[in-house]
Design an enzyme around this catalytic site. Structure first.
Site, PDB file in Angstrom:
ATOM      1  N   CYS A  38      22.633  23.223   7.610  1.00  0.00           N
ATOM      2  CA  CYS A  38      23.409  22.322   8.475  1.00  0.00           C
ATOM      3  C   CYS A  38      24.528  21.681   7.669  1.00  0.00           C
ATOM      4  O   CYS A  38      24.383  21.404   6.482  1.00  0.00           O
ATOM      5  CB  CYS A  38      22.491  21.247   9.066  1.00  0.00           C
ATOM      6  SG  CYS A  38      23.350  20.074  10.131  1.00  0.00           S
ATOM      7  N   SER A  40      25.557  18.696   7.792  1.00  0.00           N
ATOM      8  CA  SER A  40      25.287  17.318   7.354  1.00  0.00           C
ATOM      9  C   SER A  40      24.863  17.276   5.888  1.00  0.00           C
ATOM     10  O   SER A  40      25.280  16.383   5.139  1.00  0.00           O
ATOM     11  CB  SER A  40      24.191  16.680   8.214  1.00  0.00           C
ATOM     12  OG  SER A  40      24.612  16.654   9.554  1.00  0.00           O
ATOM     13  N   HIS A  43      27.819  17.254   3.662  1.00  0.00           N
ATOM     14  CA  HIS A  43      28.488  15.956   3.510  1.00  0.00           C
ATOM     15  C   HIS A  43      27.888  15.187   2.330  1.00  0.00           C
ATOM     16  O   HIS A  43      28.598  14.499   1.600  1.00  0.00           O
ATOM     17  CB  HIS A  43      28.311  15.091   4.765  1.00  0.00           C
ATOM     18  CG  HIS A  43      29.053  15.592   5.970  1.00  0.00           C
ATOM     19  ND1 HIS A  43      30.382  15.938   5.966  1.00  0.00           N
ATOM     20  CD2 HIS A  43      28.654  15.780   7.253  1.00  0.00           C
ATOM     21  CE1 HIS A  43      30.750  16.323   7.180  1.00  0.00           C
ATOM     22  NE2 HIS A  43      29.711  16.235   7.988  1.00  0.00           N
ATOM     23  N   HIS A  59      17.181  18.901   6.267  1.00  0.00           N
ATOM     24  CA  HIS A  59      16.667  18.014   7.321  1.00  0.00           C
ATOM     25  C   HIS A  59      16.479  18.747   8.647  1.00  0.00           C
ATOM     26  O   HIS A  59      16.291  18.108   9.681  1.00  0.00           O
ATOM     27  CB  HIS A  59      17.655  16.852   7.528  1.00  0.00           C
ATOM     28  CG  HIS A  59      18.963  17.348   8.060  1.00  0.00           C
ATOM     29  ND1 HIS A  59      19.929  17.885   7.254  1.00  0.00           N
ATOM     30  CD2 HIS A  59      19.423  17.450   9.323  1.00  0.00           C
ATOM     31  CE1 HIS A  59      20.935  18.294   7.988  1.00  0.00           C
ATOM     32  NE2 HIS A  59      20.656  18.044   9.258  1.00  0.00           N
ATOM     33  N   CYS A 159      17.298  19.887  14.292  1.00  0.00           N
ATOM     34  CA  CYS A 159      18.587  19.184  14.195  1.00  0.00           C
ATOM     35  C   CYS A 159      19.595  19.687  15.217  1.00  0.00           C
ATOM     36  O   CYS A 159      19.852  19.022  16.201  1.00  0.00           O
ATOM     37  CB  CYS A 159      19.193  19.224  12.795  1.00  0.00           C
ATOM     38  SG  CYS A 159      20.810  18.413  12.774  1.00  0.00           S
TER      39      CYS A 159
END
Ligand code: APR
Ligand code: ZN
Ligand code: ZN
Length: 362
Positions: A38, A40, A43, A59, A159
């Protein structure tokens, strides 16, 4: 156990041997089955979002319960589970009002001896740390998985599927017949597209800069596509909707995490419509919108994890998947082992996947 550790931002993850503790009361030890690649996590790797280091990211995950701690009643060893990255207490004001992602007592990674290497503790991420062979989570993070759902499909429910579906159904509470725009067609954006289609959107404008993502969006239910590398996305959308809404859509979703595209989402909302910001715009950045437009009753809605009520939403999403009403398998274009994680994130940055998944040998 083996884990991919982030020791320094903007550096490759390192594969290391890490010790994971036994479950304490209320905790569950899970053997990882599959973990999604993912944006995220990226980031955090790049430092756009801060996290104490060293840490183990990841996650979006599913696995099998290895051991349930004292007092755990809802899952037992051998159960297959999807993991939520926001465990919740169930009793606080936010939980009781139906917004568990805002739980006031959420307990994520606060125990420093969960993950260690010798004497040194490794910080847990998102209450999970799924780039590892084992994870130690709270009981409320475990959602039982029906038989027959493969781990690699299940992990995405943790997610991108939840985030996309929830942004439409929970955050925006989109009415059937609505007009929608989705900016950014990665794993999250495609789930917004397919959920808007499932919830009865009349028009879905899918916006990206990559031709293959625009094509994929059509397969996931987009009625119109806008190539933002060729055309101005706001002007194009406004022209295309002029006769339907007077210009603009009922709901414009941002699913990239850029201030510029969040501003575009606001510009794409019709009078009285809403921009829904799903992407993670880097910490410290601001967005700027023409304030006079608030007189048109336009709104900006923040959305975290699709305003998930995981115990309610995730079992339903798994059912919708089993009934072929949402596509998950079609989204998985790339598979990697944990050893190949840096390659997986290079591919994500190159845009070379719809969704990538790390699969674990179990
Ligand atoms: N305009 C339109 N599309 C763009 C632009 C742009 N300026 N820049 C990038 N994109 C597209 C990419 O081509 C890609 O298809 O945005 C998409 C992003 O997809 P992924 O990298 O796969 O990201 P994803 O995992 O879907 O996450 C999207 O949601 O939860 C958040 O943190 C996550 O901020 C991230 C966002
Ligand atoms: Zn995610
Ligand atoms: Zn709570």
């Amino acid at each position: 156990m083996k884990a991919a550790v982030l020791r320094e931002t903007k550096q490759p993850l390192t594969l290391e041997e890490v010790t994971i503790d036994d479950p304490k009361p209320g905790e569950v030890l899970v053997r990882t089955g599959a973990t999604g690649v993912c944006h995220s996590d990226l980031h955090y790797m790049l430092g756009a979002y801060p996290h104490p280091l060293p840490t183990i990211l990841g996650h979006e995950s599913a696995g099998m319960v290895e051991q349930a701690g004292e007092g755990v009643t809802t899952v037992k060893a051998g159960d297959r589970v999807v993991l939520s990255f926001v465990p919740s207490c169930g009793n606080c004001e936010r939980c009781v009002e139906g917004r568990p992602v805002l739980c006031l007592r959420t307990r994520r990674g606060e125990r420093p001896d969960k993950l260690t290497q010798g004497e040194a503790s490794i910080n847990q991420f998102a209450g999970m740390s799924a780039f590892a062979e084992m994870q130690l989570v709270q009981e409320s993070a475990c959602i039982p998985l029906p038989d027959g759902v493969p781990m690699e499909s299940a992990c995405l429910v943790g997610c991108s599927v939840m985030t996309g579906f929830g942004a439409v159904v929970n955050t925006a509470q989109m009415e059937p017949g609505s007009t929608v725009a989705v900016i950014g067609l990665g794993g999250v954006g495609l789930n917004i597209v397919q959920s808007a289609a499932l919830a009865g959107a009349s028009r879905i404008f899918a916006v990206d800069i990559a031709e293959d993502k625009l094509q994929a969006a059509r397969q996931f239910g987009a009625t119109d596509t806008i190539d933002a590398s060729q055309d101005d996305p706001v002007d194009t959308l406004k022209k295309a909707t002029k006769r339907i809404t007077g210009g603009g859509v009922d709901y414009a979703f941002e699913a990239i995490g850029l201030a510029k595209t969040a501003e575009q989402a606001f510009a794409m909302a019709r009078r009285g419509g809403a921009a829904v910001i799903v992407g993670m715009v880097p910490v410290g950045e601001r967005i700027s919108v023409p304030a006079a437009q608030f007189l048109t009753e336009k709104r900006i809605l923040g959305s975290f994890y699709g305003s998930a009520r995981q115990a309610k939403d995730m079992p339903k999403l798994l059912q919708l998947y089993q009934q072929d009403k949402i596509k998950i398998d079609e989204m998985i274009t790339n598979r990697y082992s944990l050893d190949q994680i840096n390659e997986a994130y290079d591919d994500l940055q190159k845009g070379a996947m719809l969704r990538g998944v790390l699969t674990f040998e179990n």
